[in-house]
Scaffold this active site. Structure first.
Site, PDB file in Angstrom:
ATOM      1  N   SER A 131       0.871  -1.191   0.000  1.00  0.00           N
ATOM      2  CA  SER A 131       0.000   0.000   0.000  1.00  0.00           C
ATOM      3  C   SER A 131       0.895   1.223   0.000  1.00  0.00           C
ATOM      4  O   SER A 131       2.082   1.129   0.351  1.00  0.00           O
ATOM      5  CB  SER A 131      -0.854  -0.005   1.274  1.00  0.00           C
ATOM      6  OG  SER A 131      -1.507   1.238   1.446  1.00  0.00           O
ATOM      7  N   TYR A 144      -1.828   0.026  10.751  1.00  0.00           N
ATOM      8  CA  TYR A 144      -1.873  -0.399   9.342  1.00  0.00           C
ATOM      9  C   TYR A 144      -0.577  -0.033   8.603  1.00  0.00           C
ATOM     10  O   TYR A 144      -0.040  -0.854   7.854  1.00  0.00           O
ATOM     11  CB  TYR A 144      -3.084   0.239   8.659  1.00  0.00           C
ATOM     12  CG  TYR A 144      -3.294  -0.209   7.223  1.00  0.00           C
ATOM     13  CD1 TYR A 144      -3.499  -1.557   6.900  1.00  0.00           C
ATOM     14  CD2 TYR A 144      -3.295   0.716   6.176  1.00  0.00           C
ATOM     15  CE1 TYR A 144      -3.696  -1.963   5.590  1.00  0.00           C
ATOM     16  CE2 TYR A 144      -3.495   0.311   4.856  1.00  0.00           C
ATOM     17  CZ  TYR A 144      -3.692  -1.019   4.571  1.00  0.00           C
ATOM     18  OH  TYR A 144      -3.883  -1.424   3.265  1.00  0.00           O
TER      19      TYR A 144
HETATM   20  P1  NAP Z   1     -11.648  -5.798   0.568  1.00  0.00           P
HETATM   21  O1  NAP Z   1     -12.644  -5.528  -0.493  1.00  0.00           O
HETATM   22  O2  NAP Z   1     -12.038  -5.612   1.995  1.00  0.00           O
HETATM   23  O3  NAP Z   1     -11.037  -7.262   0.344  1.00  0.00           O
HETATM   24  C1  NAP Z   1     -10.232  -7.879   1.320  1.00  0.00           C
HETATM   25  C2  NAP Z   1     -10.205  -9.372   1.025  1.00  0.00           C
HETATM   26  O4  NAP Z   1      -9.321  -9.999   1.965  1.00  0.00           O
HETATM   27  C3  NAP Z   1     -11.561 -10.021   1.165  1.00  0.00           C
HETATM   28  O5  NAP Z   1     -11.757 -10.897   0.087  1.00  0.00           O
HETATM   29  C4  NAP Z   1     -11.455 -10.804   2.467  1.00  0.00           C
HETATM   30  O6  NAP Z   1     -12.231 -11.997   2.356  1.00  0.00           O
HETATM   31  C5  NAP Z   1      -9.973 -11.140   2.468  1.00  0.00           C
HETATM   32  N1  NAP Z   1      -9.462 -11.471   3.786  1.00  0.00           N
HETATM   33  C6  NAP Z   1      -9.395 -10.674   4.864  1.00  0.00           C
HETATM   34  N2  NAP Z   1      -8.924 -11.369   5.924  1.00  0.00           N
HETATM   35  C7  NAP Z   1      -8.709 -12.632   5.476  1.00  0.00           C
HETATM   36  C8  NAP Z   1      -8.263 -13.822   6.100  1.00  0.00           C
HETATM   37  N3  NAP Z   1      -7.961 -13.866   7.402  1.00  0.00           N
HETATM   38  N4  NAP Z   1      -8.146 -14.939   5.340  1.00  0.00           N
HETATM   39  C9  NAP Z   1      -8.472 -14.921   4.037  1.00  0.00           C
HETATM   40  N5  NAP Z   1      -8.920 -13.836   3.403  1.00  0.00           N
HETATM   41  C10 NAP Z   1      -9.045 -12.713   4.118  1.00  0.00           C
HETATM   42  O7  NAP Z   1     -10.366  -4.834   0.375  1.00  0.00           O
HETATM   43  P2  NAP Z   1      -9.357  -4.612  -0.865  1.00  0.00           P
HETATM   44  O8  NAP Z   1      -9.210  -3.163  -1.014  1.00  0.00           O
HETATM   45  O9  NAP Z   1      -9.724  -5.425  -2.040  1.00  0.00           O
HETATM   46  O10 NAP Z   1      -8.001  -5.135  -0.196  1.00  0.00           O
HETATM   47  C11 NAP Z   1      -7.161  -6.100  -0.800  1.00  0.00           C
HETATM   48  C12 NAP Z   1      -5.709  -5.800  -0.385  1.00  0.00           C
HETATM   49  O11 NAP Z   1      -5.322  -4.526  -0.910  1.00  0.00           O
HETATM   50  C13 NAP Z   1      -5.465  -5.722   1.125  1.00  0.00           C
HETATM   51  O12 NAP Z   1      -4.230  -6.335   1.427  1.00  0.00           O
HETATM   52  C14 NAP Z   1      -5.390  -4.223   1.388  1.00  0.00           C
HETATM   53  O13 NAP Z   1      -4.640  -3.934   2.542  1.00  0.00           O
HETATM   54  C15 NAP Z   1      -4.727  -3.750   0.106  1.00  0.00           C
HETATM   55  N6  NAP Z   1      -4.910  -2.340  -0.199  1.00  0.00           N
HETATM   56  C16 NAP Z   1      -6.152  -1.798  -0.362  1.00  0.00           C
HETATM   57  C17 NAP Z   1      -6.271  -0.448  -0.646  1.00  0.00           C
HETATM   58  C18 NAP Z   1      -7.614   0.228  -0.803  1.00  0.00           C
HETATM   59  O14 NAP Z   1      -7.683   1.476  -0.752  1.00  0.00           O
HETATM   60  N7  NAP Z   1      -8.685  -0.490  -1.025  1.00  0.00           N
HETATM   61  C19 NAP Z   1      -5.138   0.368  -0.775  1.00  0.00           C
HETATM   62  C20 NAP Z   1      -3.888  -0.220  -0.618  1.00  0.00           C
HETATM   63  C21 NAP Z   1      -3.788  -1.576  -0.332  1.00  0.00           C
HETATM   64  P3  NAP Z   1     -13.062 -12.703   3.531  1.00  0.00           P
HETATM   65  O15 NAP Z   1     -13.546 -11.624   4.469  1.00  0.00           O
HETATM   66  O16 NAP Z   1     -14.166 -13.403   2.784  1.00  0.00           O
HETATM   67  O17 NAP Z   1     -12.104 -13.652   4.154  1.00  0.00           O
END
Ligand code: NAP
Length: 243
Positions: A131, A144
């Site tokens: 991130s 975070y």
């Molecule tokens: P999201 O829509 O909340 O998706 C997060 C995913 O992670 C969900 O599919 C969730 O599935 C899964 N997850 C969470 N805990 C888990 C666990 N213990 N075991 C297996 N799966 C798990 O958010 P996103 O934005 O797509 O995030 C994806 C990645 O991108 C993350 O690493 C986040 O930190 C990173 N990121 C996001 C942003 C942003 O602004 N959105 C920016 C920078 C980085 P379940 O709940 O079904 O397990």
């Protein structure tokens, strides 16, 4: 030619689901893992993939998941996210531990478990979701930002430890992307989550997936170390132009 394979963790929503779709469109057999199996099954049916229950914080779940994965070309360590926005003075240890479990230990645990399959492919690639929080800090964000700084350290270490092996390592570092990220961060408070993206065009999950798939589809001798991508209206994590 045998079909290339990919694993996407956290594929039940957001960036993971979009990445699974795009990899499948590129011809990959995609194994999708997360805790919400119903969502994974719908996705797998759509992309002719394989849905597998996975909790990256649970070593037994990771072992059971890995046992079902064949020779592997691409591992996208995407599962993770943020919990809360408390100052250090209001430290919530349970949230910090949970973030460390999913974003850091989970990533390392899944990678270790799948390394034999990645090595067996003779052409492996690990993509870690970091991130801009791995490059910057902001008040209330230490839990975070600390785990995403750790993802940077781990990605660099993977490159050192696998030097000489045919395994590439890419880190993808997005800014604001509108997914379920903020909903999870604010414990289901949809209004607070909506405000994060108010007045700007954030990245979409597809924008981020596009950069992942671009890195993965470079020739095998080309390692894209890191991609930082942000909305045009975001200069820093906390410097945003809202129109
Ligand atoms: P999201 O829509 O909340 O998706 C997060 C995913 O992670 C969900 O599919 C969730 O599935 C899964 N997850 C969470 N805990 C888990 C666990 N213990 N075991 C297996 N799966 C798990 O958010 P996103 O934005 O797509 O995030 C994806 C990645 O991108 C993350 O690493 C986040 O930190 C990173 N990121 C996001 C942003 C942003 O602004 N959105 C920016 C920078 C980085 P379940 O709940 O079904 O397990």
């Amino acid at each position: 030619m045998t079909q290339k394979t990919a694993v996407v963790t956290g594929a039940s929503s957001g960036i993971g689901a979009a990445t699974a779709r795009m990899l499948a469109a590129q011809g990959y057999k995609v194994y999708v893992g997360a805790r919400r199996l119903d969502r994974l099954q719908a996705l797998a049916a759509e992309i002719d993939g394989v849905a597998l229950m996975l909790d990256v914080t649970d070593p037994e779940s990771v072992a059971a998941f890995a046992a079902k994965i064949p020779v592997l070309n691409v591992l996208v360590n995407n599962a993770g996210g943020a919990l809360g926005l408390e100052a250090i003075a209001e430290l919530d240890e349970a949230k910090w531990l949970a973030m460390y479990q999913s974003n850091v230990l989970g990533l390392a645990r899944v990678t270790k478990a799948l390394l034999p399959q990645l090595r067996a492919s003779g052409d492996g690639h690990v993509v870690n979701l970091g991130s801009i929080a791995g490059h910057e800090t902001y008040a209330g964000g230490a839990g975070y930002t600390a785990v995403k700084h750790a993802v940077r350290a781990i990605s660099e270490t993977m490159r050192l430890e696998w030097l000489g092996e045919p395994i590439r390592v890419t880190e993808i570092d997005p800014g604001f992307a509108e997914t379920e990220f903020s909903l999870v961060r604010f414990a289901g408070d949809a209004e607070r989550a909506r405000k994060v993206y108010e007045g700007l065009q954030p990245l979409s999950a597809e924008d981020v997936a596009d950069s992942i798939v671009w890195a993965v589809t470079r020739p095998s001798h080309v390692n894209i170390d890191q991609i930082i991508l942000k909305p045009t209206a975001q200069a820093r994590v906390d410097k945003i132009h809202r129109g």
